[in-house]
Design a protein around this motif. Structure first.
Motif, PDB file in Angstrom:
ATOM      1  N   GLY A  33       0.836  -1.202   0.000  1.00  0.00           N
ATOM      2  CA  GLY A  33       0.000   0.000   0.000  1.00  0.00           C
ATOM      3  C   GLY A  33       0.862   1.240   0.000  1.00  0.00           C
ATOM      4  N   SER A  34       0.808   2.002   1.094  1.00  0.00           N
ATOM      5  CA  SER A  34       1.601   3.237   1.153  1.00  0.00           C
ATOM      6  C   SER A  34       3.096   2.963   1.160  1.00  0.00           C
ATOM      7  CB  SER A  34       1.212   4.059   2.388  1.00  0.00           C
ATOM      8  OG  SER A  34       1.484   3.338   3.581  1.00  0.00           O
ATOM      9  N   LEU A  35       3.512   1.782   1.624  1.00  0.00           N
ATOM     10  CA  LEU A  35       4.936   1.458   1.636  1.00  0.00           C
ATOM     11  C   LEU A  35       5.504   1.297   0.225  1.00  0.00           C
ATOM     12  CD1 LEU A  35       5.022  -1.072   4.614  1.00  0.00           C
ATOM     13  CD2 LEU A  35       6.069   1.200   4.576  1.00  0.00           C
ATOM     14  N   VAL A  36       4.640   1.159  -0.776  1.00  0.00           N
ATOM     15  CA  VAL A  36       5.103   1.108  -2.165  1.00  0.00           C
ATOM     16  C   VAL A  36       5.617   2.478  -2.602  1.00  0.00           C
ATOM     17  CG1 VAL A  36       4.372   0.712  -4.565  1.00  0.00           C
ATOM     18  CG2 VAL A  36       3.591  -0.822  -2.760  1.00  0.00           C
ATOM     19  N   ASN A  37       5.097   3.520  -1.984  1.00  0.00           N
ATOM     20  CA  ASN A  37       5.525   4.875  -2.346  1.00  0.00           C
ATOM     21  C   ASN A  37       6.815   5.206  -1.605  1.00  0.00           C
ATOM     22  OD1 ASN A  37       5.843   7.719  -2.613  1.00  0.00           O
ATOM     23  ND2 ASN A  37       3.687   7.881  -3.146  1.00  0.00           N
ATOM     24  N   ILE A  38       7.923   5.238  -2.345  1.00  0.00           N
ATOM     25  CA  ILE A  38       9.230   5.406  -1.702  1.00  0.00           C
ATOM     26  C   ILE A  38       9.398   6.775  -1.048  1.00  0.00           C
ATOM     27  CG2 ILE A  38      10.346   3.670  -3.144  1.00  0.00           C
ATOM     28  CD1 ILE A  38      11.501   5.922  -4.833  1.00  0.00           C
ATOM     29  N   ASP A  39       8.506   7.717  -1.348  1.00  0.00           N
ATOM     30  CA  ASP A  39       8.565   9.011  -0.662  1.00  0.00           C
ATOM     31  C   ASP A  39       8.139   8.911   0.794  1.00  0.00           C
ATOM     32  OD1 ASP A  39       9.476  10.319  -2.935  1.00  0.00           O
ATOM     33  OD2 ASP A  39       7.451  10.828  -3.614  1.00  0.00           O
ATOM     34  N   THR A  40       7.543   7.774   1.199  1.00  0.00           N
ATOM     35  CA  THR A  40       7.061   7.616   2.577  1.00  0.00           C
ATOM     36  C   THR A  40       7.999   6.773   3.423  1.00  0.00           C
ATOM     37  OG1 THR A  40       5.770   5.559   2.344  1.00  0.00           O
ATOM     38  CG2 THR A  40       4.718   7.622   1.615  1.00  0.00           C
ATOM     39  N   ILE A  41       9.105   6.303   2.860  1.00  0.00           N
ATOM     40  CA  ILE A  41      10.045   5.482   3.610  1.00  0.00           C
ATOM     41  C   ILE A  41      11.407   6.169   3.638  1.00  0.00           C
ATOM     42  CG2 ILE A  41       8.820   3.328   3.170  1.00  0.00           C
ATOM     43  CD1 ILE A  41      10.733   2.703   0.943  1.00  0.00           C
TER      44      ILE A  41
ATOM     45  N   ILE B 167     -11.921   6.012   3.583  1.00  0.00           N
ATOM     46  CA  ILE B 167     -10.597   6.055   2.975  1.00  0.00           C
ATOM     47  C   ILE B 167     -10.235   7.526   2.787  1.00  0.00           C
ATOM     48  CG2 ILE B 167      -9.238   5.474   0.922  1.00  0.00           C
ATOM     49  CD1 ILE B 167     -11.439   3.265   0.393  1.00  0.00           C
ATOM     50  N   LEU B 168      -9.094   7.951   3.266  1.00  0.00           N
ATOM     51  CA  LEU B 168      -8.651   9.319   3.009  1.00  0.00           C
ATOM     52  C   LEU B 168      -8.132   9.414   1.579  1.00  0.00           C
ATOM     53  CD1 LEU B 168      -6.668  10.199   6.272  1.00  0.00           C
ATOM     54  CD2 LEU B 168      -9.093  10.601   5.766  1.00  0.00           C
ATOM     55  N   GLN B 169      -8.624  10.377   0.821  1.00  0.00           N
ATOM     56  CA  GLN B 169      -8.138  10.547  -0.537  1.00  0.00           C
ATOM     57  C   GLN B 169      -6.635  10.812  -0.561  1.00  0.00           C
ATOM     58  OE1 GLN B 169      -9.812  13.833  -2.778  1.00  0.00           O
ATOM     59  NE2 GLN B 169      -9.411  12.816  -4.727  1.00  0.00           N
ATOM     60  N   SER B 170      -6.120  11.519   0.440  1.00  0.00           N
ATOM     61  CA  SER B 170      -4.682  11.807   0.488  1.00  0.00           C
ATOM     62  C   SER B 170      -3.868  10.525   0.674  1.00  0.00           C
ATOM     63  CB  SER B 170      -4.377  12.808   1.606  1.00  0.00           C
ATOM     64  OG  SER B 170      -4.879  12.371   2.858  1.00  0.00           O
ATOM     65  N   TYR B 171      -4.430   9.550   1.382  1.00  0.00           N
ATOM     66  CA  TYR B 171      -3.781   8.243   1.539  1.00  0.00           C
ATOM     67  C   TYR B 171      -3.850   7.462   0.233  1.00  0.00           C
ATOM     68  CZ  TYR B 171      -3.347   3.373   3.239  1.00  0.00           C
ATOM     69  OH  TYR B 171      -2.997   2.050   3.428  1.00  0.00           O
TER      70      TYR B 171
ATOM     71  N   CYS C 146      -1.459   8.763  -2.295  1.00  0.00           N
ATOM     72  CA  CYS C 146      -0.100   8.331  -1.987  1.00  0.00           C
ATOM     73  C   CYS C 146       0.140   6.914  -2.484  1.00  0.00           C
ATOM     74  CB  CYS C 146       0.123   8.424  -0.481  1.00  0.00           C
ATOM     75  SG  CYS C 146       1.728   7.830   0.060  1.00  0.00           S
ATOM     76  N   VAL C 147      -0.796   6.025  -2.210  1.00  0.00           N
ATOM     77  CA  VAL C 147      -0.667   4.628  -2.635  1.00  0.00           C
ATOM     78  C   VAL C 147      -0.602   4.530  -4.157  1.00  0.00           C
ATOM     79  CG1 VAL C 147      -1.807   2.385  -2.674  1.00  0.00           C
ATOM     80  CG2 VAL C 147      -1.806   3.739  -0.569  1.00  0.00           C
ATOM     81  N   LEU C 148      -1.563   5.153  -4.831  1.00  0.00           N
ATOM     82  CA  LEU C 148      -1.634   5.032  -6.286  1.00  0.00           C
ATOM     83  C   LEU C 148      -0.453   5.703  -6.978  1.00  0.00           C
ATOM     84  CD1 LEU C 148      -5.465   5.446  -6.904  1.00  0.00           C
ATOM     85  CD2 LEU C 148      -4.102   3.352  -6.944  1.00  0.00           C
ATOM     86  N   ALA C 149       0.051   6.792  -6.411  1.00  0.00           N
ATOM     87  CA  ALA C 149       1.245   7.427  -6.981  1.00  0.00           C
ATOM     88  C   ALA C 149       2.444   6.490  -6.894  1.00  0.00           C
ATOM     89  CB  ALA C 149       1.540   8.737  -6.259  1.00  0.00           C
ATOM     90  N   GLY C 150       2.521   5.707  -5.821  1.00  0.00           N
ATOM     91  CA  GLY C 150       3.597   4.734  -5.695  1.00  0.00           C
ATOM     92  C   GLY C 150       3.502   3.653  -6.750  1.00  0.00           C
ATOM     93  N   PHE C 151       2.300   3.154  -6.988  1.00  0.00           N
ATOM     94  CA  PHE C 151       2.117   2.129  -8.018  1.00  0.00           C
ATOM     95  C   PHE C 151       2.401   2.706  -9.408  1.00  0.00           C
ATOM     96  CE2 PHE C 151       0.377  -0.242  -4.612  1.00  0.00           C
ATOM     97  CZ  PHE C 151       0.402  -1.573  -5.009  1.00  0.00           C
TER      98      PHE C 151
END
Length: 198
Positions: free
Chosen positions: A9-17, A124-128, A131-136
């Motif tokens: 999920g959000s961990l796919v988005n490298i901007d969050t790690i 579901i927060l749209q901001s979350y 983030c997830v979809l931008a990572g994918f």
């Protein structure tokens, strides 16, 4: 010493790690994502996040991440509504080589007390979701967004449109073209948006 985990999920988005984490895109077989983790932020705002469950014949794309073991406590704090599922490496295949993951590969799945479908009170927060979809999108382009939408269950859960005033603590800024693409696909999927956050 390192830890190795699968992000879906959000961990796919490298901007969050953290910078420097070794990330390998790939596919985990026998699992499906669900909008089924409910909790509240410190300000009392309910929210729904992603979890996974085992399901034969399915697969989800994501990333295998490796980082120093000294960061484990910080990662577990981030994933405080989850429990670790150990030894899922045999179900993982790296995109580049099709090799399985290491035996110690783990993932996070919703803790029982938080595992329930999202609702109007826990949207579901749209901001979350952004983030997830931008990572994918970064790893797999438009096909990555399509895959996520097709392999995630629970799109009856409403979305709170907080993009203008993000409530997600690891919010990202979407490229306008990617935002348009995401919005178009969510509209085609028939996602229900709540009244805007104020």
């Amino acid at each position: 010493m390192t830890i190795t985990y699968f992000g879906y999920g959000s961990l796919v988005n490298i901007d969050t790690i953290p910078a420097g984490v070794e990330v390998t895109p790939g596919t985990l077989h026998g699992w499906v994502r669900e909008w089924k983790v409910c909790g509240e932020s410190p300000d009392g705002q309910g929210r729904c996040a992603l979890t996974v469950r085992e399901k034969e014949g399915t697969r989800i794309m994501g990333v295998m991440a490796r980082e120093p073991k000294t960061r484990l406590a910080e990662l577990e704090l981030r994933e405080k509504r989850y429990l670790k599922v150990e030894a899922v490496g045999g179900a993982f295949r790296c995109d580049a080589s099709m090799r399985p993951g290491p035996d110690e590969l783990f993932l996070f799945r919703a803790a029982p007390e938080h595992c329930r479908w999202g609702t109007d009170k826990h949207p579901i927060l749209q901001s979350y979701l952004d983030c997830v979809l931008a990572g994918f999108y970064r790893f797999w382009g438009e096909a990555g967004i399509d895959h996520f939408l097709e392999t995630t269950e629970g799109w009856h859960v409403p979305v709170l449109p907080d993009r203008a005033n993000p409530l997600y603590p690891r919010k990202i800024v979407l490229d306008p073209e990617v935002a348009k693409l995401i919005d178009s696909k969510l509209k085609d999927l028939g996602v229900n948006f709540l009244s805007p956050a104020t």
